[in-house]
Scaffold this motif. Structure first.
Motif: not given
Length: 199
Positions: A22-26, A100-107, A109-115
């Motif tokens: 995920g983005f936050e823990k990467a 990429n879609l899985r990144l947007l959907l599941n990973c 959090d902490g970005t502008k795409y969280i929702d």
């Protein structure tokens, strides 16, 4: 133009790290280690971890925006949705890069795409409302209801990505989605003009 192989490597390793953590823990350290570069080499190409994430998902985000916003009525997207005939070919850009879609959907959090699903639902609600108004000259479903139904619809489409469906599984799934969502009934698209005029 000389291709920046280091940049490509950062993007490849970044995608792996974001998918795994995920983005936050990467970890930027792990990304650099996987790409076999120093953090200095990273920062010469990206300002931050956030910029890297946005760079990775940007092709998919642009493809989705184009599919929804560029003449949706002419492309048949909205018409196929509302008449329960959505097929894989229409959504090929939607499912083109499932990572990429899985990144947007599941990973994200902490970005502008969280929702992100909500963002897509909002855009589809807007173009659907305009399509209905152009078709019947009036919108006969409250905006909030249309948004709620569209949110449920988008969520269903994204589930095929979340569960890593194959192309054949997606095609079968779309048939089920088309059967489940009775848009013509929800929006009364098959009412006669006389019935419409009673509202």
């Amino acid at each position: 133009m000389i291709r920046d192989e280091i940049r490509d490597s950062i993007i490849t390793e970044g995608r792996k790290e974001f998918l795994n953590c995920g983005f936050e823990k990467a970890s930027l350290k792990n990304i650099c280690k996987g790409a076999n570069i120093t953090t200095g080499a990273f920062y010469r190409r990206f300002k931050s971890k956030k910029e890297l994430f946005e760079e990775i998902v940007s092709p998919t985000v642009r493809a989705m925006e184009e599919m929804i916003k560029e003449n949706p009525a002419e492309s048949g997207l909205i018409e196929k949705i509302l008449h329960n005939s959505l097929d894989y070919q229409t959504l090929v850009k939607f499912y083109d890069n499932c990572q990429n879609l899985r990144l947007l959907l599941n990973c994200s959090d902490g970005t502008k795409y969280i929702d992100y699903p909500h963002m897509i639902s909002q855009e589809l609600t807007k173009v659907t409302k305009n399509y209905i108004i152009n078709l019947k000259e009036k919108n006969f479903i409250p905006d909030k209801e249309l948004h709620m139904f569209m949110s449920a619809y988008v969520s269903a489409l994204f589930e095929a990505v979340v569960h890593s469906y194959t192309e054949d599984e997606i095609k079968n799934f779309l048939d089920s989605v088309n059967n489940f969502f009775n848009w013509e009934g929800i929006l009364s698209l098959n009412k006669t003009e006389e019935k419409w005029n009673l509202y």
